[in-house]
Write an enzyme that holds these catalytic residues in place. Sequence first.
Site, PDB file in Angstrom:
ATOM      1  N   HIS A  57      31.584 101.278  21.576  1.00 15.88           N
ATOM      2  CA  HIS A  57      31.260 102.544  20.911  1.00 15.88           C
ATOM      3  C   HIS A  57      31.170 103.703  21.904  1.00 15.88           C
ATOM      4  O   HIS A  57      30.547 104.719  21.610  1.00 15.88           O
ATOM      5  CB  HIS A  57      29.926 102.417  20.180  1.00 15.88           C
ATOM      6  N   ASP A 110      21.289  94.201  14.897  1.00 12.08           N
ATOM      7  CA  ASP A 110      20.348  95.003  15.687  1.00 12.08           C
ATOM      8  C   ASP A 110      18.914  94.803  15.197  1.00 12.08           C
ATOM      9  O   ASP A 110      17.981  94.711  15.999  1.00 12.08           O
ATOM     10  CB  ASP A 110      20.738  96.469  15.599  1.00 12.08           C
ATOM     11  N   HIS A 219      31.864 101.003  11.461  1.00  7.81           N
ATOM     12  CA  HIS A 219      32.982 100.174  11.892  1.00  7.81           C
ATOM     13  C   HIS A 219      34.074 100.091  10.832  1.00  7.81           C
ATOM     14  O   HIS A 219      34.956  99.250  10.915  1.00  7.81           O
ATOM     15  CB  HIS A 219      32.504  98.748  12.202  1.00  7.81           C
TER      16      HIS A 219
END
Length: 332
Positions: A57, A110, A219
């Site tokens: 990223h 996450d 994404h």
Amino acid sequence: MKMKKFMNAPETVTDEELVGLGLAYPDILNVDGHLVISKDLANADRVTIVTYGGSGHEPAQAGFVGKGMLDIQAVGDIFAAPNGQLVFDAMKMADKGHGVLLLTLNYAGDQLAGKQAMKLARKAGLNVRQVVTGEEIRYDPNGEDNKRGLAGAVALYHIAAAAAREGKTLEEVAEIAQHYADNMASITVKSTDATHPQNGMSFGDLGETDLMEIGAGQHGEGGGVRVPMMSSKDTVATVAEALCKALDLKPGDKTFVMINGCGAITMMEMLVLFKDTVEFLKAKGIEVVASMVGEILTVQEAAGFQMNIAKWDEEMLRLWNTPCRTPAFSKE
């Protein structure tokens, strides 16, 4: 067709990238394995700030490690969160006796890593708080309200770090960060898909169409609405209107605006989008008092952008107008 990327081996690309980052910015940060550490941390006498996330990223998030922003980022493999132990190691290393704020983007991996790290930190007796950002709004009324964490977190890094540098307590810094998280909103607009740099897999078929997807996720997870490509003005009118409604913006409000490039959009396009956004908000009596325009949190070569708008007050503007120095973003 064979993937065309300048790499040595797919399985070592993240490790090699991090070595390169440390070599490129030795005056700003150190790299220890998959931990990217601000050199400013060595003499810190304040609340410290840690985040984590997958590589792929760039420049987020490691590009925002440095004075006045992140103290440490724990880096996972491409598009994958690091494990909870590594995140805990980062928090333990960051602790300077005033507490550690853990900033998490709202994705399943996450969240799991953060939960594990917070459990380990509390067991070790660390003074820790966690704030989760999930500013993506649901554009499709029939779609899922995923509240995914997007690029808006990057501006929050500086706001929280500035509060910490003023000597605020962990509870105060966490409260400011949470207030920021609660008063921003983002939408992703994609026109082509990314590929995974380790296996060449495409993330969808959007690039084979004459469509764009509004609400596509970070994404390209989907969940948005596919519509024919539109001009910048028409796209901004569609997206900014939805964000204004989500934030209940009114004439006289002050805002921060981010146009984040997803990886393959040009700066020319981003500046046109930003100009149109400022004009759209001005017509509503809404002032843009600060901004970020550029590639901030990308997804390899995906084309498109994220628009992030945050409702600001004078405290946010004051905190923003403080110095920082990182590989990807600096302020005098």
